[in-house]
Design a protein around this motif. Sequence first.
Motif, PDB file in Angstrom:
ATOM      1  N   THR A 262       0.806  -1.219   0.000  1.00 46.64           N
ATOM      2  CA  THR A 262       0.000   0.000   0.000  1.00 46.64           C
ATOM      3  C   THR A 262       0.838   1.268   0.000  1.00 46.64           C
ATOM      4  N   ARG A 263       2.065   1.190   0.566  1.00 45.55           N
ATOM      5  CA  ARG A 263       2.964   2.349   0.689  1.00 45.55           C
ATOM      6  C   ARG A 263       2.292   3.495   1.455  1.00 45.55           C
ATOM      7  N   GLU A 264       1.421   3.146   2.382  1.00 43.73           N
ATOM      8  CA  GLU A 264       0.769   4.178   3.178  1.00 43.73           C
ATOM      9  C   GLU A 264       1.735   4.673   4.251  1.00 43.73           C
ATOM     10  N   ALA A 265       1.907   5.974   4.332  1.00 43.42           N
ATOM     11  CA  ALA A 265       2.817   6.557   5.313  1.00 43.42           C
ATOM     12  C   ALA A 265       2.140   6.626   6.680  1.00 43.42           C
ATOM     13  N   GLY A 266       2.930   6.922   7.685  1.00 38.33           N
ATOM     14  CA  GLY A 266       2.355   7.116   9.009  1.00 38.33           C
ATOM     15  C   GLY A 266       3.052   6.329  10.085  1.00 38.33           C
ATOM     16  N   HIS A 267       3.701   5.199   9.754  1.00 34.02           N
ATOM     17  CA  HIS A 267       4.395   4.387  10.744  1.00 34.02           C
ATOM     18  C   HIS A 267       5.750   3.955  10.190  1.00 34.02           C
ATOM     19  N   ASP A 268       6.763   4.027  11.046  1.00 33.85           N
ATOM     20  CA  ASP A 268       8.054   3.504  10.609  1.00 33.85           C
ATOM     21  C   ASP A 268       8.084   1.990  10.821  1.00 33.85           C
ATOM     22  N   LEU A 269       9.189   1.349  10.478  1.00 28.10           N
ATOM     23  CA  LEU A 269       9.287  -0.112  10.506  1.00 28.10           C
ATOM     24  C   LEU A 269       9.029  -0.668  11.894  1.00 28.10           C
ATOM     25  N   LEU A 270       9.622  -0.061  12.923  1.00 22.83           N
ATOM     26  CA  LEU A 270       9.442  -0.558  14.284  1.00 22.83           C
ATOM     27  C   LEU A 270       8.000  -0.402  14.746  1.00 22.83           C
ATOM     28  N   GLU A 271       7.386   0.712  14.399  1.00 21.89           N
ATOM     29  CA  GLU A 271       5.981   0.917  14.778  1.00 21.89           C
ATOM     30  C   GLU A 271       5.076  -0.103  14.092  1.00 21.89           C
ATOM     31  N   ARG A 272       5.387  -0.418  12.845  1.00 23.74           N
ATOM     32  CA  ARG A 272       4.582  -1.420  12.145  1.00 23.74           C
ATOM     33  C   ARG A 272       4.752  -2.795  12.784  1.00 23.74           C
ATOM     34  N   ALA A 273       5.968  -3.120  13.233  1.00 23.30           N
ATOM     35  CA  ALA A 273       6.205  -4.392  13.920  1.00 23.30           C
ATOM     36  C   ALA A 273       5.407  -4.454  15.226  1.00 23.30           C
ATOM     37  N   ARG A 274       5.395  -3.335  15.953  1.00 24.39           N
ATOM     38  CA  ARG A 274       4.635  -3.298  17.198  1.00 24.39           C
ATOM     39  C   ARG A 274       3.136  -3.436  16.945  1.00 24.39           C
ATOM     40  N   LEU A 275       2.664  -2.818  15.868  1.00 26.50           N
ATOM     41  CA  LEU A 275       1.252  -2.930  15.506  1.00 26.50           C
ATOM     42  C   LEU A 275       0.892  -4.378  15.181  1.00 26.50           C
ATOM     43  N   ARG A 276       1.780  -5.035  14.405  1.00 23.39           N
ATOM     44  CA  ARG A 276       1.521  -6.446  14.070  1.00 23.39           C
ATOM     45  C   ARG A 276       1.481  -7.301  15.331  1.00 23.39           C
ATOM     46  N   GLU A 277       2.430  -7.105  16.243  1.00 21.02           N
ATOM     47  CA  GLU A 277       2.453  -7.874  17.492  1.00 21.02           C
ATOM     48  C   GLU A 277       1.216  -7.583  18.338  1.00 21.02           C
ATOM     49  N   HIS A 278       0.806  -6.318  18.361  1.00 20.84           N
ATOM     50  CA  HIS A 278      -0.397  -5.948  19.112  1.00 20.84           C
ATOM     51  C   HIS A 278      -1.622  -6.669  18.554  1.00 20.84           C
ATOM     52  N   ASN A 279      -1.760  -6.680  17.236  1.00 22.18           N
ATOM     53  CA  ASN A 279      -2.900  -7.353  16.608  1.00 22.18           C
ATOM     54  C   ASN A 279      -2.873  -8.856  16.873  1.00 22.18           C
ATOM     55  N   GLU A 280      -1.676  -9.442  16.842  1.00 21.35           N
ATOM     56  CA  GLU A 280      -1.544 -10.884  17.078  1.00 21.35           C
ATOM     57  C   GLU A 280      -1.930 -11.238  18.510  1.00 21.35           C
ATOM     58  N   VAL A 281      -1.453 -10.456  19.459  1.00 21.55           N
ATOM     59  CA  VAL A 281      -1.801 -10.706  20.869  1.00 21.55           C
ATOM     60  C   VAL A 281      -3.306 -10.546  21.077  1.00 21.55           C
ATOM     61  N   LYS A 282      -3.888  -9.578  20.425  1.00 21.21           N
ATOM     62  CA  LYS A 282      -5.334  -9.368  20.534  1.00 21.21           C
ATOM     63  C   LYS A 282      -6.101 -10.572  19.999  1.00 21.21           C
ATOM     64  N   ARG A 283      -5.669 -11.067  18.818  1.00 22.61           N
ATOM     65  CA  ARG A 283      -6.328 -12.244  18.244  1.00 22.61           C
ATOM     66  C   ARG A 283      -6.178 -13.458  19.155  1.00 22.61           C
ATOM     67  N   GLN A 284      -4.985 -13.656  19.710  1.00 27.11           N
ATOM     68  CA  GLN A 284      -4.753 -14.799  20.595  1.00 27.11           C
ATOM     69  C   GLN A 284      -5.627 -14.719  21.836  1.00 27.11           C
ATOM     70  N   GLN A 285      -5.778 -13.524  22.381  1.00 26.82           N
ATOM     71  CA  GLN A 285      -6.649 -13.354  23.548  1.00 26.82           C
ATOM     72  C   GLN A 285      -8.100 -13.682  23.195  1.00 26.82           C
ATOM     73  N   GLU A 286      -8.550 -13.226  22.033  1.00 31.51           N
ATOM     74  CA  GLU A 286      -9.917 -13.527  21.587  1.00 31.51           C
ATOM     75  C   GLU A 286     -10.108 -15.039  21.418  1.00 31.51           C
ATOM     76  N   ASN A 287      -9.107 -15.711  20.845  1.00 32.93           N
ATOM     77  CA  ASN A 287      -9.202 -17.158  20.640  1.00 32.93           C
ATOM     78  C   ASN A 287      -9.336 -17.893  21.969  1.00 32.93           C
ATOM     79  N   LEU A 288      -8.492 -17.544  22.940  1.00 28.05           N
ATOM     80  CA  LEU A 288      -8.528 -18.208  24.244  1.00 28.05           C
ATOM     81  C   LEU A 288      -9.838 -17.946  24.966  1.00 28.05           C
ATOM     82  N   GLU A 289     -10.332 -16.728  24.885  1.00 33.61           N
ATOM     83  CA  GLU A 289     -11.597 -16.410  25.552  1.00 33.61           C
ATOM     84  C   GLU A 289     -12.753 -17.181  24.932  1.00 33.61           C
TER      85      GLU A 289
END
Length: 295
Positions: A51-78
């Motif tokens: 997409t080449r959408e600006a707004g987040h650098d590489l580290l911020e994008r990695a943190r966003l991905r990890e945040h989304n993954e943890v959220k999904r895992q929590q939803e799965n366990l619940e």
Amino acid sequence: MSQTEQDDIPAVNNPPTVPIAENDAKTTLLLNSRSRAKALAGEYAIDFLITREAGHDLLERARLREHNEVKRQQENLEQITKLAYDSCGEEKAGIPDPDWIHYFLSIAKNIRSTAMQKLWSRVLKQEITTPGTTSIHTLDTLRKMTQREAQMFHRACMLACHFGGDEHKKLLTGVTPRQTALALFRPRPTDKLPLGSFQLPYSSLLILMDLGLILRGELESGEIATDSPLAFGYQGYQYRLRTPKKGITFTYYRFSPTGQEIACLLGKKHHEPFKESLLEVLAKHFVIEEVQLPT
């Protein structure tokens, strides 16, 4: 299909039909695959180079991905624990081993499909009501199973029976009478049960063997006694088999200990056309008496 034939693990739907025109078909397939790839990348927050959408650098994008993954895992366990809770009642319960629970959660957090979440909720309930029933090895096997493989195994469970004093599940493949002296040099005749006709072809058996759910190699039972009835069970139906013929044996595939553990989680659900074929084959060699179980 009758209610008893429907699996809890739903079948994977067939892919949509591709248009007849070759050029249109290629274009549609290309657009669909690109759209799917982009959607998957967006879902897992790894779509920046697409997409080449600006707004987040590489580290911020990695943190966003990890945040989304943890959220999904929590939803799965619940969701899995809620399904287990809803299925529990007033039955006695024990205290599951803490190491087992930790290992269970480390795997279950990544289970996303509704059908597989139901299966994992049954594992959890079983461990709550009867601690120690499901081994760590069985959890590892479940972790490796896809939804399609789980349905394959559920189909095998629907066709499984047991006989004699052994309640271990088996897939009966045929009944073989003793060979006469005049036919010693001919192949032994066997009344076969064609498992492939009931959506369990040999290719599926090989996959279940590779998963360690069914033992490799077709087995043959000892000769069926003529002086006492043989107990035979199929999905909650109980029978007594009697025969005056000597030398009758069964051929079958046997579930592994891990397969037996998982089969117990799936419960009993019979397949009526297979039951009819099973009794038809048995009736050629046995007098069949159905045993009425107390209600």
